[in-house]
Structures are given as C-alpha cells and as structure tokens.
Motif scaffolding. Sequence first.
Motif, PDB file in Angstrom:
ATOM      1  N   GLU A  68       0.895  -1.236  -0.076  1.00 40.72           N
ATOM      2  CA  GLU A  68       0.061  -0.147   0.082  1.00 40.72           C
ATOM      3  C   GLU A  68       0.830   1.184   0.098  1.00 40.72           C
ATOM      4  N   LEU A  69       2.123   0.921  -0.128  1.00 39.20           N
ATOM      5  CA  LEU A  69       3.220   2.432  -0.069  1.00 39.20           C
ATOM      6  C   LEU A  69       3.106   3.027  -1.393  1.00 39.20           C
ATOM      7  N   ASP A  70       2.690   4.381  -1.206  1.00 37.99           N
ATOM      8  CA  ASP A  70       3.326   5.144  -2.691  1.00 37.99           C
ATOM      9  C   ASP A  70       4.639   5.449  -2.671  1.00 37.99           C
ATOM     10  N   THR A  71       5.317   5.019  -3.509  1.00 35.75           N
ATOM     11  CA  THR A  71       7.068   5.485  -3.475  1.00 35.75           C
ATOM     12  C   THR A  71       7.170   6.339  -4.377  1.00 35.75           C
ATOM     13  N   SER A  72       6.149   7.075  -5.216  1.00 36.66           N
ATOM     14  CA  SER A  72       6.464   7.920  -6.378  1.00 36.66           C
ATOM     15  C   SER A  72       7.064   9.181  -5.989  1.00 36.66           C
ATOM     16  N   ALA A  73       6.969   9.580  -4.876  1.00 36.17           N
ATOM     17  CA  ALA A  73       7.822  10.830  -4.429  1.00 36.17           C
ATOM     18  C   ALA A  73       9.253  10.631  -4.045  1.00 36.17           C
ATOM     19  N   VAL A  74       9.579   9.537  -3.966  1.00 42.32           N
ATOM     20  CA  VAL A  74      11.038   9.074  -3.446  1.00 42.32           C
ATOM     21  C   VAL A  74      11.912   9.698  -4.759  1.00 42.32           C
ATOM     22  N   PRO A  75      13.057  10.329  -4.392  1.00 39.84           N
ATOM     23  CA  PRO A  75      13.892  10.879  -5.515  1.00 39.84           C
ATOM     24  C   PRO A  75      14.659   9.595  -6.156  1.00 39.84           C
ATOM     25  N   ARG A  76      14.803   9.801  -7.576  1.00 42.41           N
ATOM     26  CA  ARG A  76      15.639   8.712  -8.572  1.00 42.41           C
ATOM     27  C   ARG A  76      17.203   9.380  -8.531  1.00 42.41           C
ATOM     28  N   TYR A  77      17.919   8.318  -8.443  1.00 43.32           N
ATOM     29  CA  TYR A  77      19.448   8.503  -8.617  1.00 43.32           C
ATOM     30  C   TYR A  77      19.933   7.869  -9.624  1.00 43.32           C
ATOM     31  N   ASP A 131      19.828  15.199  -3.865  1.00 43.63           N
ATOM     32  CA  ASP A 131      18.373  14.902  -3.695  1.00 43.63           C
ATOM     33  C   ASP A 131      18.527  14.173  -2.105  1.00 43.63           C
ATOM     34  N   GLN A 132      17.450  14.645  -1.069  1.00 42.69           N
ATOM     35  CA  GLN A 132      17.345  13.943   0.163  1.00 42.69           C
ATOM     36  C   GLN A 132      16.677  12.609   0.114  1.00 42.69           C
ATOM     37  N   PRO A 133      17.368  11.454   0.563  1.00 38.72           N
ATOM     38  CA  PRO A 133      16.495  10.406   0.566  1.00 38.72           C
ATOM     39  C   PRO A 133      15.213  10.345   1.558  1.00 38.72           C
ATOM     40  N   PHE A 134      14.322   9.501   1.243  1.00 37.93           N
ATOM     41  CA  PHE A 134      13.011   9.582   2.055  1.00 37.93           C
ATOM     42  C   PHE A 134      13.410   8.656   3.206  1.00 37.93           C
ATOM     43  N   LYS A 135      12.551   8.347   4.143  1.00 36.11           N
ATOM     44  CA  LYS A 135      12.862   7.564   5.318  1.00 36.11           C
ATOM     45  C   LYS A 135      11.884   6.451   5.121  1.00 36.11           C
ATOM     46  N   LEU A 136      12.235   5.223   5.154  1.00 36.07           N
ATOM     47  CA  LEU A 136      11.320   4.086   5.440  1.00 36.07           C
ATOM     48  C   LEU A 136      11.490   3.332   6.694  1.00 36.07           C
ATOM     49  N   PHE A 137      10.279   3.161   7.621  1.00 35.04           N
ATOM     50  CA  PHE A 137      10.308   2.549   8.499  1.00 35.04           C
ATOM     51  C   PHE A 137       9.595   1.307   8.588  1.00 35.04           C
ATOM     52  N   ILE A 138      10.300   0.406   9.197  1.00 34.70           N
ATOM     53  CA  ILE A 138       9.628  -0.817   9.024  1.00 34.70           C
ATOM     54  C   ILE A 138       9.421  -1.249  10.613  1.00 34.70           C
ATOM     55  N   HIS A 159      12.799  -0.430  12.548  1.00 33.69           N
ATOM     56  CA  HIS A 159      13.973  -0.070  11.966  1.00 33.69           C
ATOM     57  C   HIS A 159      13.858   1.038  10.986  1.00 33.69           C
ATOM     58  N   VAL A 160      14.678   1.942  10.651  1.00 34.99           N
ATOM     59  CA  VAL A 160      14.450   3.092   9.960  1.00 34.99           C
ATOM     60  C   VAL A 160      15.887   3.222   9.231  1.00 34.99           C
ATOM     61  N   ILE A 161      15.534   3.439   7.712  1.00 34.54           N
ATOM     62  CA  ILE A 161      16.929   3.755   6.797  1.00 34.54           C
ATOM     63  C   ILE A 161      16.433   4.935   6.009  1.00 34.54           C
ATOM     64  N   PRO A 162      17.490   5.400   5.135  1.00 36.16           N
ATOM     65  CA  PRO A 162      17.022   6.127   3.868  1.00 36.16           C
ATOM     66  C   PRO A 162      16.812   5.281   2.701  1.00 36.16           C
ATOM     67  N   VAL A 163      15.866   5.644   1.993  1.00 37.77           N
ATOM     68  CA  VAL A 163      15.576   4.964   0.819  1.00 37.77           C
ATOM     69  C   VAL A 163      15.832   5.862  -0.574  1.00 37.77           C
ATOM     70  N   ILE A 164      16.058   5.376  -1.486  1.00 41.69           N
ATOM     71  CA  ILE A 164      16.150   6.100  -2.933  1.00 41.69           C
ATOM     72  C   ILE A 164      15.656   5.142  -3.931  1.00 41.69           C
ATOM     73  N   ARG A 165      15.421   5.696  -5.244  1.00 39.71           N
ATOM     74  CA  ARG A 165      15.105   4.904  -6.294  1.00 39.71           C
ATOM     75  C   ARG A 165      16.138   5.236  -7.505  1.00 39.71           C
ATOM     76  N   ASP A 166      16.363   4.191  -8.327  1.00 38.09           N
ATOM     77  CA  ASP A 166      17.020   4.254  -9.420  1.00 38.09           C
ATOM     78  C   ASP A 166      16.452   4.847 -10.619  1.00 38.09           C
ATOM     79  N   THR A 167      17.091   4.728 -11.583  1.00 38.81           N
ATOM     80  CA  THR A 167      16.454   5.813 -12.781  1.00 38.81           C
ATOM     81  C   THR A 167      15.298   5.015 -13.332  1.00 38.81           C
ATOM     82  N   LEU A 171      13.273   0.622  -5.929  1.00 35.68           N
ATOM     83  CA  LEU A 171      13.332   1.306  -4.398  1.00 35.68           C
ATOM     84  C   LEU A 171      14.775   0.586  -3.956  1.00 35.68           C
ATOM     85  N   TRP A 172      15.407   1.271  -3.386  1.00 34.34           N
ATOM     86  CA  TRP A 172      16.630   0.602  -2.871  1.00 34.34           C
ATOM     87  C   TRP A 172      16.979   0.904  -1.395  1.00 34.34           C
TER      88      TRP A 172
END
Length: 281
Positions: A68-77, A131-138, A159-167, A171-172
């Motif tokens: 159900e997560l919307d990852t569309s706003a996570v920046p691409r690298y 671009d600043q990574p988003f935070k993903l909490f599990i 647990h929480v980490i920064p997440v980013i997307r590739d081109t 999601l990574w």
Amino acid sequence: MINLRALKKLFLLAALATLPAHALDDVHSAKRLPGETSAQAEARYWTQLGGQVVRDGSAASSKKPFAELDTSAVPRYAYVPELFRDLRDERYLSEKSNPDFKRRLSWLYPHDGCWVRAALMKQLAHEWQQDQPFKLFIFGNLKVKTANAAGGSVSWWYHVIPVIRDTAGELWAIDPAIEPTRPLPIKEWIVTMVPKVEDAQFSLCAPNTYSPSSACLEPKSDEDQLAKLQIESFLTLEWRNLISLDRDPEQELGDSPPWSKQEDPDSLGKSASYAGPSVEN
C-alpha cells in the motif's frame, strides 16, 4: 609472558565502564528485549517517552502493508551504488575522548541507533547537494543475523533507513548495518529481518522524519538535528562492542573495516554524473 592485547582490552573496558550511564544509553530504543514482542517493545517506548499516545500522522501511526506504500515521491538517482559507498565510508565523526580518530557512522553496532544513522545519512546527502532520501520505517518482530553482535543476531521492534530509487524507479535500501557491501533491493532488505514481506508493516516518511513519534509527512524542518548530539553515544557503544567481540576497534573503525575484505572494488562503479562529497557547499 604478558599478553599485551589482553591487557589493552582490559584497560579499554575499564575506561569505558567509568563513563556516565547517559553517555551510553538513551530512552529512545529500537531494540526488542529478550522474549519481548514488537507490540510490547513499542508500548515500552511510549511509556519511556512519558506515557505519550501514538499521535495521528506520526511515523508509528502511519504504518501499513508494503503493497500500500506510494513510492512515487522518492527521488531517483543515477548513482545508487556510489552514494551507498560514500555514505558508508565517510569518516567525519569523533568522540570527545579521541577527537583525532575520525569515525564512520556506527555500522558495527547494529543493536540500536538506526534513527540516528538514517538522519545523518540524509544530512550528508544534503550537504553533498544531492536529493534528500526519504525515510522508510519497518515495524514488526524484526530479527537480523549479524557477525557484529554476541549471539549472532539482533532484534528490533522497528528499524529505519534512507531509501532512494534508481532511474528505472526501483526502490533501494541504504543500510550498511545489515549489508555493508552493497545497497539492497527493498524486498531483499525486508526479508533479512522477517520471513516474508507480509510479516511487517511500513511507513514511508519525509526526509526529516526522525523517530516513530515524529510526524511522517510534515515533520519540523529541524526534527532530526538531535542526531548530531546522539551519535557520540553510539560511537562509544560501537567501540565497546568490538572489544567485547575480541576484535580490534582501531583497525575496524579505522582503515580496515570488515567490508574492505568482502566487496569487489569494481562492483560499485562510478558514474560520471556523480559528484558526491567532493561538491563544495
């Protein structure tokens, strides 16, 4: 014959034992105690915060199934591996007791402190004009195998980490505390902690979101600045942890981290478009 290494270990342990308790511990903790469920650990967390209730809009109240997560706003690298490497290897921190020995983030103390590491990684990316990574909490009954803890594993309620997307939009996870040699595809990262993706819940939050009690989508602009103060406690715990494992902190926290012997130097590559920490602010 005098065992110099054993004497050094005893001396360091004795020195660390003299530190005040507040230098080594924090009320906020992601750890699950032995025999404790995720729900019990979370209840303990809120009690330690003074009996606060879970606020609407917080990271804790926003959790939902991964699907159900919307990852569309996570920046691409275009340079996911390079950013991972630089965030992992940057040595810019220090303890007051040893200011000349520059330290990385506390990857070798996986027991706790994820929210501090995630905040400081986000801040580094910002300082490097990325671009600043988003935070993903599990959230869940999380348990991860690690060579950096006595008993071979650590347990968390979140647990929480920064997440980013590739081109391509994938999601990574940027999490050297779990996998120090490479960024992980997000579902591979999840199943390091739970048997399957459906066994956990998630909150995808703004870059400045700091902890489960922080606002997920609209945190204060300085919400995660406390990380700069809190990291020193975890650097101390990391040093003490390696001593307790009969390992050499001067080597592993210095020029010879464990991953230097594990990764292929050519596996991370280098993108011509990536400036990283060489960018002048």
